[in-house]
Design an enzyme around this catalytic site. Structure first.
Site, mmCIF file in Angstrom:
data_model
loop_
_atom_site.group_PDB
_atom_site.id
_atom_site.type_symbol
_atom_site.label_atom_id
_atom_site.label_comp_id
_atom_site.label_asym_id
_atom_site.label_seq_id
_atom_site.Cartn_x
_atom_site.Cartn_y
_atom_site.Cartn_z
ATOM 1 N N VAL A 33 0.867 -1.267 0.024
ATOM 2 C CA VAL A 33 -0.102 -0.030 -0.034
ATOM 3 C C VAL A 33 0.902 1.207 -0.107
ATOM 4 C CG1 VAL A 33 -1.846 -1.083 1.006
ATOM 5 C CG2 VAL A 33 -0.261 -0.349 2.472
ATOM 6 N N SER A 34 0.390 2.288 -0.426
ATOM 7 C CA SER A 34 1.215 3.478 -0.500
ATOM 8 C C SER A 34 1.552 4.384 0.620
ATOM 9 C CB SER A 34 0.667 4.501 -1.652
ATOM 10 O OG SER A 34 0.567 3.775 -2.939
#
Length: 199
Positions: A10-11
């Site tokens: 996930v960023s």
């Protein structure tokens, strides 16, 4: 014994990776062999990814939910894919793109199809990243035209700045006394001095 690994990304730390983990477990990946990074996919300098890559051996399987979880840079995705499949000789399965499963066809045609689809999807991921950057730049420019200020707020010098600094420069008072007279914290005091090239 060959192992099946899972990788998710996930960023940012605020995003939730639970959906990716569930998809990996549902597709036969042991939770103990799932590696998750919480950072941008702009490059592969990610701690968990690097640990996973060093653990991969010939005939192991790497499962990812989608190609953009691997990364967002077209050239880098292709390079990593080739390193894993050609150099390490492990397999890769992309869950949301069943054609991207290197176990399906090991012949020349299978390799060609895999490389073709990978190139196309990686290009799409890269293009999307560039579009996001362009939209951000355009949004910032529109905000600037509307008078929105970016960056830290400029610190205004106290009214007695010139008088106090003159005394400080003449060694009449110490820096600490100057800060007290100006009502400034140490960091702010020295920042303003640097701005005026006084230190």
């Amino acid at each position: 014994m060959n192992r099946t690994y899972g990788y998710g990304r996930v960023s940012s730390k605020s995003q939730n990776e639970a959906r990716q983990i569930k998809a990996l477990i549902d597709n036969g990946v042991d939770e103990n062999f799932i590696f998750i990074d919480k950072q941008s996919g702009k490059d592969f300098n990610r701690e968990q990814y690097q640990i996973l890559k060093h653990a991969l051996r010939e005939n192991d399987l790497l499962v990812i939910q989608s190609i953009d979880r691997l990364g967002r840079n077209y050239e880098m995705i292709v390079e990593e894919w080739r390193t894993i499949t050609k150099d390490i000789k492990a397999d890769i399965q992309v869950l949301d793109m069943p054609l991207l499963d290197t176990r399906l066809k090991k012949d020349l045609l299978g390799t060609f199809i895999n490389d073709l689809i990978l190139g196309l999807l990686s290009y799409v991921a890269h293009t999307e990243r560039e579009k996001i950057k362009t939209r951000q730049r355009e949004g910032i420019e529109v905000a600037r035209l509307k008078g929105v200020k970016f960056g830290r707020k400029r610190i205004n010098k106290p009214d007695n700045w010139n008088e106090v600094i003159m005394r400080w420069k003449n060694n009449e008072i110490t820096a600490r006394e100057s800060m007290k007279l100006l009502g400034l914290k140490q960091t702010t005091f020295y920042k303003l001095l640097r701005e005026e090239n006084l230190i």
